[in-house]
Design a protein around this motif. Structure first.
Motif, PDB file in Angstrom:
ATOM      1  N   GLU A 131       0.857  -1.180   0.000  1.00  0.00           N
ATOM      2  CA  GLU A 131       0.000   0.000   0.000  1.00  0.00           C
ATOM      3  C   GLU A 131       0.888   1.224   0.000  1.00  0.00           C
ATOM      4  OE1 GLU A 131      -2.530  -0.187   3.414  1.00  0.00           O
ATOM      5  OE2 GLU A 131      -3.563  -2.001   2.715  1.00  0.00           O
ATOM      6  N   THR A 132       0.599   2.160  -0.900  1.00  0.00           N
ATOM      7  CA  THR A 132       1.380   3.390  -0.979  1.00  0.00           C
ATOM      8  C   THR A 132       0.458   4.584  -0.749  1.00  0.00           C
ATOM      9  OG1 THR A 132       2.910   2.364  -2.531  1.00  0.00           O
ATOM     10  CG2 THR A 132       2.924   4.761  -2.419  1.00  0.00           C
ATOM     11  N   SER A 133       0.891   5.440   0.159  1.00  0.00           N
ATOM     12  CA  SER A 133       0.148   6.664   0.456  1.00  0.00           C
ATOM     13  C   SER A 133       1.148   7.817   0.469  1.00  0.00           C
ATOM     14  CB  SER A 133      -0.552   6.552   1.813  1.00  0.00           C
ATOM     15  OG  SER A 133       0.397   6.578   2.858  1.00  0.00           O
ATOM     16  N   THR A 134       0.674   8.991   0.827  1.00  0.00           N
ATOM     17  CA  THR A 134       1.576  10.140   0.903  1.00  0.00           C
ATOM     18  C   THR A 134       2.610   9.964   2.007  1.00  0.00           C
ATOM     19  OG1 THR A 134       0.004  11.275   2.342  1.00  0.00           O
ATOM     20  CG2 THR A 134      -0.131  11.746  -0.022  1.00  0.00           C
ATOM     21  N   ARG A 135       2.360   9.065   2.970  1.00  0.00           N
ATOM     22  CA  ARG A 135       3.293   8.823   4.073  1.00  0.00           C
ATOM     23  C   ARG A 135       4.324   7.749   3.754  1.00  0.00           C
ATOM     24  NH1 ARG A 135      -1.189   7.824   8.484  1.00  0.00           N
ATOM     25  NH2 ARG A 135      -1.586   6.334   6.862  1.00  0.00           N
ATOM     26  N   GLY A 136       4.251   7.130   2.589  1.00  0.00           N
ATOM     27  CA  GLY A 136       5.203   6.080   2.219  1.00  0.00           C
ATOM     28  C   GLY A 136       4.480   4.801   1.850  1.00  0.00           C
ATOM     29  N   SER A 137       5.232   3.703   1.838  1.00  0.00           N
ATOM     30  CA  SER A 137       4.618   2.428   1.473  1.00  0.00           C
ATOM     31  C   SER A 137       4.888   1.381   2.543  1.00  0.00           C
ATOM     32  CB  SER A 137       5.131   1.953   0.112  1.00  0.00           C
ATOM     33  OG  SER A 137       6.488   1.636   0.190  1.00  0.00           O
ATOM     34  N   VAL A 138       3.953   0.447   2.642  1.00  0.00           N
ATOM     35  CA  VAL A 138       4.040  -0.644   3.595  1.00  0.00           C
ATOM     36  C   VAL A 138       3.651  -1.920   2.860  1.00  0.00           C
ATOM     37  CG1 VAL A 138       3.202  -1.590   5.784  1.00  0.00           C
ATOM     38  CG2 VAL A 138       3.385   0.886   5.491  1.00  0.00           C
ATOM     39  N   THR A 139       4.417  -2.987   3.090  1.00  0.00           N
ATOM     40  CA  THR A 139       4.130  -4.277   2.475  1.00  0.00           C
ATOM     41  C   THR A 139       3.526  -5.202   3.526  1.00  0.00           C
ATOM     42  OG1 THR A 139       6.020  -3.959   1.009  1.00  0.00           O
ATOM     43  CG2 THR A 139       5.097  -6.180   1.136  1.00  0.00           C
TER      44      THR A 139
END
Length: 181
Positions: free
Chosen positions: A78-86
């Motif tokens: 998931e990618t948002s303005t705060r970065g990405s998390v797998t």
């Protein structure tokens, strides 16, 4: 000149207060949030389980993509303005339970979400239980006392409920919250 020292001292005091507050805040927490949607459990489950389409209805995401497709269980980023998390699914019991963990090891947070989907009347109850740990004491203090651990779950559940037809959804506590050292 004195005002510069005063400002520097105030900033240092704030950082120390956040650090001390974070050190006394338990590192591990468990809490749950729930929402009821006016759709059948199977339809609700299908939306939750289609992780690669999260960005279609979650406004907090720029995009979501399935990665490592050769794995036995799906993994997605998931990618948002705060970065990405797998994330990776560790348990998948259709159509009632899904457990996913954060796979990235370089983040200040770690943990898992458990989605539970149960029929309720003409709709479906969706509960997310978060078991998390925040390594960085300053981030831990901010998450626990200023933002609230439930913020990400509420954002997800509101978006899911709106996608499934609830005009003004408000997630509620799913179970008593626990915080451990």
């Amino acid at each position: 000149m004195y005002w510069i020292l005063f400002v520097m001292g105030a900033i240092a005091a704030l950082v120390i207060a956040l650090l001390v507050g974070g050190l006394v805040t338990p590192r591990v927490h468990t809490l749950a949030r729930t929402v009821v949607v006016p759709r059948a459990a199977a339809e609700t489950w299908a939306v939750i389980r289609e992780v690669g389409r999260y960005a279609d209805w979650r406004h907090d995401l720029e995009f979501a993509e399935v990665v490592d497709t050769d794995q036995p269980q799906p993994r997605w980023r998931e990618t948002s303005t705060r970065g990405s998390v797998t994330f990776g699914i560790t348990r998948d019991v259709a159509p009632t339970t899904m457990v996913a963990v954060i796979l990235d090891e370089d983040l200040p947070i770690e943990g898992e979400w458990t989605w539970t989907v149960t029929p309720e009347g003409d709709g479906t109850r969706v509960t997310i239980t978060e078991r998390g740990s925040i390594k960085n004491p300053i981030i831990r203090f901010i998450a626990a006392h200023l933002l609230g651990y439930h913020r990400s779950m509420d954002t997800y559940l509101r978006a899911l409920a709106q996608h499934l037809g609830v005009a003004r959804p408000e997630p509620v506590d799913g179970t008593p919250n626990t915080v451990t050292a």
